[in-house]
Write a protein that holds these residues in place. Sequence first.
Motif, PDB file in Angstrom:
ATOM      1  N   ALA A   1     -34.984  -3.901 -24.454  1.00  0.00           N
ATOM      2  CA  ALA A   1     -34.275  -3.690 -23.191  1.00  0.00           C
ATOM      3  C   ALA A   1     -34.890  -2.543 -22.400  1.00  0.00           C
ATOM      4  O   ALA A   1     -35.139  -2.656 -21.196  1.00  0.00           O
ATOM      5  CB  ALA A   1     -32.797  -3.415 -23.471  1.00  0.00           C
ATOM      6  N   TYR A   2     -35.146  -1.429 -23.073  1.00  0.00           N
ATOM      7  CA  TYR A   2     -35.755  -0.285 -22.400  1.00  0.00           C
ATOM      8  C   TYR A   2     -37.130  -0.646 -21.840  1.00  0.00           C
ATOM      9  O   TYR A   2     -37.482  -0.285 -20.702  1.00  0.00           O
ATOM     10  CB  TYR A   2     -35.873   0.899 -23.357  1.00  0.00           C
ATOM     11  CG  TYR A   2     -34.596   1.685 -23.527  1.00  0.00           C
ATOM     12  CD1 TYR A   2     -33.980   2.293 -22.434  1.00  0.00           C
ATOM     13  CD2 TYR A   2     -34.001   1.821 -24.779  1.00  0.00           C
ATOM     14  CE1 TYR A   2     -32.804   3.018 -22.593  1.00  0.00           C
ATOM     15  CE2 TYR A   2     -32.820   2.545 -24.940  1.00  0.00           C
ATOM     16  CZ  TYR A   2     -32.231   3.141 -23.842  1.00  0.00           C
ATOM     17  OH  TYR A   2     -31.070   3.855 -23.986  1.00  0.00           O
ATOM     18  N   THR A   3     -37.908  -1.354 -22.629  1.00  0.00           N
ATOM     19  CA  THR A   3     -39.257  -1.729 -22.189  1.00  0.00           C
ATOM     20  C   THR A   3     -39.209  -2.624 -20.957  1.00  0.00           C
ATOM     21  O   THR A   3     -39.935  -2.405 -19.973  1.00  0.00           O
ATOM     22  CB  THR A   3     -40.003  -2.449 -23.326  1.00  0.00           C
ATOM     23  OG1 THR A   3     -40.089  -1.592 -24.462  1.00  0.00           O
ATOM     24  CG2 THR A   3     -41.399  -2.852 -22.887  1.00  0.00           C
TER      25      THR A   3
ATOM     26  N   GLY B   1     -33.843  -7.290 -19.400  1.00  0.00           N
ATOM     27  CA  GLY B   1     -33.536  -6.001 -20.014  1.00  0.00           C
ATOM     28  C   GLY B   1     -32.044  -5.772 -20.115  1.00  0.00           C
ATOM     29  O   GLY B   1     -31.536  -5.331 -21.152  1.00  0.00           O
ATOM     30  N   ILE B   2     -31.319  -6.095 -19.050  1.00  0.00           N
ATOM     31  CA  ILE B   2     -29.859  -5.956 -19.072  1.00  0.00           C
ATOM     32  C   ILE B   2     -29.251  -6.871 -20.126  1.00  0.00           C
ATOM     33  O   ILE B   2     -28.333  -6.493 -20.861  1.00  0.00           O
ATOM     34  CB  ILE B   2     -29.278  -6.259 -17.676  1.00  0.00           C
ATOM     35  CG1 ILE B   2     -29.755  -5.198 -16.677  1.00  0.00           C
ATOM     36  CG2 ILE B   2     -27.752  -6.296 -17.726  1.00  0.00           C
ATOM     37  CD1 ILE B   2     -29.388  -5.499 -15.238  1.00  0.00           C
ATOM     38  N   SER B   3     -29.780  -8.100 -20.205  1.00  0.00           N
ATOM     39  CA  SER B   3     -29.291  -9.048 -21.207  1.00  0.00           C
ATOM     40  C   SER B   3     -29.557  -8.543 -22.618  1.00  0.00           C
ATOM     41  O   SER B   3     -28.719  -8.693 -23.516  1.00  0.00           O
ATOM     42  CB  SER B   3     -29.970 -10.407 -21.004  1.00  0.00           C
ATOM     43  OG  SER B   3     -29.589 -11.322 -22.014  1.00  0.00           O
TER      44      SER B   3
ATOM     45  N   VAL C   1     -40.536  -1.550 -17.170  1.00  0.00           N
ATOM     46  CA  VAL C   1     -41.598  -2.330 -16.520  1.00  0.00           C
ATOM     47  C   VAL C   1     -41.094  -2.922 -15.212  1.00  0.00           C
ATOM     48  O   VAL C   1     -41.789  -2.885 -14.178  1.00  0.00           O
ATOM     49  CB  VAL C   1     -42.098  -3.442 -17.463  1.00  0.00           C
ATOM     50  CG1 VAL C   1     -43.048  -4.385 -16.720  1.00  0.00           C
ATOM     51  CG2 VAL C   1     -42.808  -2.838 -18.667  1.00  0.00           C
ATOM     52  N   GLY C   2     -39.882  -3.481 -15.231  1.00  0.00           N
ATOM     53  CA  GLY C   2     -39.330  -4.090 -14.022  1.00  0.00           C
ATOM     54  C   GLY C   2     -39.133  -3.089 -12.898  1.00  0.00           C
ATOM     55  O   GLY C   2     -39.516  -3.333 -11.740  1.00  0.00           O
ATOM     56  N   ILE C   3     -38.533  -1.945 -13.209  1.00  0.00           N
ATOM     57  CA  ILE C   3     -38.262  -0.927 -12.186  1.00  0.00           C
ATOM     58  C   ILE C   3     -39.563  -0.334 -11.638  1.00  0.00           C
ATOM     59  O   ILE C   3     -39.735  -0.175 -10.418  1.00  0.00           O
ATOM     60  CB  ILE C   3     -37.357   0.176 -12.759  1.00  0.00           C
ATOM     61  CG1 ILE C   3     -35.958  -0.406 -13.048  1.00  0.00           C
ATOM     62  CG2 ILE C   3     -37.251   1.355 -11.801  1.00  0.00           C
ATOM     63  CD1 ILE C   3     -35.041   0.529 -13.797  1.00  0.00           C
ATOM     64  N   LEU C   4     -40.487  -0.012 -12.540  1.00  0.00           N
ATOM     65  CA  LEU C   4     -41.766   0.542 -12.096  1.00  0.00           C
ATOM     66  C   LEU C   4     -42.552  -0.467 -11.253  1.00  0.00           C
ATOM     67  O   LEU C   4     -43.234  -0.087 -10.291  1.00  0.00           O
ATOM     68  CB  LEU C   4     -42.598   0.981 -13.306  1.00  0.00           C
ATOM     69  CG  LEU C   4     -42.095   2.206 -14.073  1.00  0.00           C
ATOM     70  CD1 LEU C   4     -43.010   2.498 -15.255  1.00  0.00           C
ATOM     71  CD2 LEU C   4     -42.021   3.423 -13.148  1.00  0.00           C
ATOM     72  N   GLY C   5     -42.449  -1.739 -11.633  1.00  0.00           N
ATOM     73  CA  GLY C   5     -43.163  -2.765 -10.874  1.00  0.00           C
ATOM     74  C   GLY C   5     -42.641  -2.890  -9.452  1.00  0.00           C
ATOM     75  O   GLY C   5     -43.426  -2.953  -8.484  1.00  0.00           O
TER      76      GLY C   5
ATOM     77  N   LEU D   1     -40.896 -11.653 -10.482  1.00  0.00           N
ATOM     78  CA  LEU D   1     -41.234 -11.450 -11.891  1.00  0.00           C
ATOM     79  C   LEU D   1     -40.605 -10.155 -12.425  1.00  0.00           C
ATOM     80  O   LEU D   1     -40.001 -10.140 -13.510  1.00  0.00           O
ATOM     81  CB  LEU D   1     -42.750 -11.404 -12.058  1.00  0.00           C
ATOM     82  CG  LEU D   1     -43.272 -11.173 -13.476  1.00  0.00           C
ATOM     83  CD1 LEU D   1     -42.840 -12.310 -14.395  1.00  0.00           C
ATOM     84  CD2 LEU D   1     -44.793 -11.054 -13.473  1.00  0.00           C
ATOM     85  N   PHE D   2     -40.698  -9.085 -11.636  1.00  0.00           N
ATOM     86  CA  PHE D   2     -40.129  -7.812 -12.079  1.00  0.00           C
ATOM     87  C   PHE D   2     -38.605  -7.854 -12.115  1.00  0.00           C
ATOM     88  O   PHE D   2     -37.973  -7.211 -12.966  1.00  0.00           O
ATOM     89  CB  PHE D   2     -40.612  -6.672 -11.171  1.00  0.00           C
ATOM     90  CG  PHE D   2     -42.083  -6.370 -11.326  1.00  0.00           C
ATOM     91  CD1 PHE D   2     -42.639  -6.225 -12.590  1.00  0.00           C
ATOM     92  CD2 PHE D   2     -42.910  -6.244 -10.219  1.00  0.00           C
ATOM     93  CE1 PHE D   2     -43.996  -5.940 -12.747  1.00  0.00           C
ATOM     94  CE2 PHE D   2     -44.260  -5.968 -10.359  1.00  0.00           C
ATOM     95  CZ  PHE D   2     -44.810  -5.822 -11.626  1.00  0.00           C
TER      96      PHE D   2
END
Length: 219
Positions: free
Chosen positions: A79-81, A128-130, A85-89, A120-121
């Motif tokens: 989830a953290y990973t 991650g939330i899931s 990745v999603g937020i940074l993207g 995608l992000f």
Amino acid sequence: MPWCPKCKCEYREGITTCVDCKVDLVEDLQAVKEEEEKVINPYEEYVTEVTPEDVVQARGTVKVYHNNKSKAEDFKSSAYTLLIVGILGIAAIVLIELGIIPFHMASPGKYITYGVMGALFLIFIVMGISSFGSAKKYASEAKKEDDLTSQIRSWVLENVTKEYIVQKSGVPAGMPEEMKYFRYFAILKSAIAEEFGVLDASYLESLSEELYAEIFEEA
């Protein structure tokens, strides 16, 4: 030289028990190998001959056990990973569009690229939330699992002794040590199942291995 019939490790003279498997050593490992070639089913209360296909099918039903605590930690890590990745993207896309990050793309296709990458992000963030939800679920189940494990361990160590298992097994004279181990192990599993009802097969297998080692080591 003595050998362990289970892990096949060789020991020096004078040692009688395998330090890892907690089973008696044998002098003739070849005899054990010959017994294995007869394809004996280790999970029956009484040893019976079966076909190789039966053994593969029976053993294939018991999977490697992963406790709920480990599953919770794995999901939390994922989830953290995914969130990072999603937020940074998405942040990178915004910074590129604002010109803060010097990365230029041709105008006609850049917004399509932004859309695809942004989607995608966003999927990463949703996953991650899931995963956090799954981690919370397994963490809750881990508490129940730990309580059950504690109950089983206490009951077994108080009621199932080495003497009880050996007497219950009724092993015939001359039975190879490895076959004794399989029969003893089956009796331990049966005792747990009779006391606590139907349990997950891989959970029962893993816990029984730990308890078997403790019972025969303490004895």
